[in-house]
Design a protein around this motif. Structure first.
Motif, PDB file in Angstrom:
ATOM      1  N   PHE A  47       0.812  -1.215   0.000  1.00 48.92           N
ATOM      2  CA  PHE A  47       0.000   0.000   0.000  1.00 48.92           C
ATOM      3  C   PHE A  47       0.849   1.271   0.000  1.00 48.92           C
ATOM      4  N   PRO A  48       1.810   1.414   0.893  1.00 47.10           N
ATOM      5  CA  PRO A  48       2.651   2.623   0.810  1.00 47.10           C
ATOM      6  C   PRO A  48       3.436   2.710  -0.497  1.00 47.10           C
ATOM      7  N   LEU A  49       3.795   1.556  -1.067  1.00 45.72           N
ATOM      8  CA  LEU A  49       4.493   1.583  -2.355  1.00 45.72           C
ATOM      9  C   LEU A  49       3.576   2.095  -3.455  1.00 45.72           C
ATOM     10  N   TYR A  50       2.317   1.672  -3.449  1.00 45.92           N
ATOM     11  CA  TYR A  50       1.351   2.185  -4.419  1.00 45.92           C
ATOM     12  C   TYR A  50       1.181   3.697  -4.258  1.00 45.92           C
ATOM     13  N   ILE A  51       1.071   4.123  -3.029  1.00 47.44           N
ATOM     14  CA  ILE A  51       0.906   5.558  -2.769  1.00 47.44           C
ATOM     15  C   ILE A  51       2.134   6.320  -3.270  1.00 47.44           C
ATOM     16  N   GLY A  52       3.305   5.768  -3.049  1.00 53.46           N
ATOM     17  CA  GLY A  52       4.530   6.405  -3.539  1.00 53.46           C
ATOM     18  C   GLY A  52       4.568   6.492  -5.057  1.00 53.46           C
ATOM     19  N   MET A  53       4.126   5.434  -5.733  1.00 46.03           N
ATOM     20  CA  MET A  53       4.109   5.459  -7.200  1.00 46.03           C
ATOM     21  C   MET A  53       3.153   6.524  -7.727  1.00 46.03           C
ATOM     22  N   VAL A  54       1.967   6.591  -7.158  1.00 48.34           N
ATOM     23  CA  VAL A  54       0.996   7.591  -7.614  1.00 48.34           C
ATOM     24  C   VAL A  54       1.487   9.004  -7.289  1.00 48.34           C
TER      25      VAL A  54
END
Length: 148
Positions: free
Chosen positions: A82-89
C-alpha cells in the motif's frame, strides 16, 4: 520469580493496550483528515468547473490512504504494498505537475524511482505467492492462490 513474571505480563498488557489505543486514535485522525482533504479538493473542482489529471491523481492518493487504513482495521496488518502504491501515484503526480519545469535528468530519476517501486511490488507479490507465510499456506492448502 512467579510474582515478577506476573507483574511483567500485566505491565506489558497495559502498555500494549495503551499503544493500540493511541494507534487506533491516530488512524482515525488520519482517516478524518484525509476525508476532509478529499472533500475540499472536490469543492475546488466543482467551483472551478474543471477537473485536471493532477486533481484525479490527488483524489486517488486520498483513496489509497483510506484503503490502507481500512485494510489495517480489517486485518490488523498493513501490507507493505500500500505505501508503495501511494509512492508510485505520488511520483506520477509530481511528474505530471512539474513536467515543464523539470530537467531531463530529473524526469529520468523520477521515472526510475517509479520503476523501482514497481519492481519492489512485483518482488513482494511474487514472494508472497511463491513463499507464503506458514499460516496462509495452512489455510489455503489445496486451493489455488486467490487474492481476497
Amino acid at each position: 520469580m512467579n510474582i515478577q513474571s506476573h507483574t511483567f505480563d500485566r505491565l506489558r498488557k497495559f502498555f500494549s493496550s495503551g499503544l493500540d489505543l493511541v494507534e487506533y486514535a491516530g488512524l482515525l485522525v488520519i482517516a478524518f483528515a484525509t476525508t476532509v482533504a478529499m472533500y475540499q479538493e472536490a469543492v475546488v473542482m466543482i467551483e472551478s468547473h474543471r477537473v485536471a489529471l493532477a486533481d484525479l491523481l490527488l483524489m486517488f492518493l486520498y483513496l489509497e490512504v483510506l484503503a490502507m487504513i481500512g485494510q489495517y482495521f480489517r486485518s490488523g496488518q498493513l501490507p507493505v504494498r500500500f505505501p508503495l502504491y501511494i509512492g508510485m501515484v505520488a511520483l506520477a503526480r509530481y511528474l505530471i505537475l512539474d513536467l515543464k519545469d523539470m530537467s531531463e535528468w530529473r524526469m529520468l530519476a523520477v521515472t526510475a524511482a517509479i520503476f523501482l517501486l514497481t519492481v519492489a511490488v512485483l518482488a513482494i507479490r511474487y514472494g508472497h505467492v511463491r513463499y507464503p507465510y506458514r499460516e496462509d499456506a495452512d489455510e489455503n492448502r489445496g486451493k489455488a492462490y486467490v487474492r481476497e
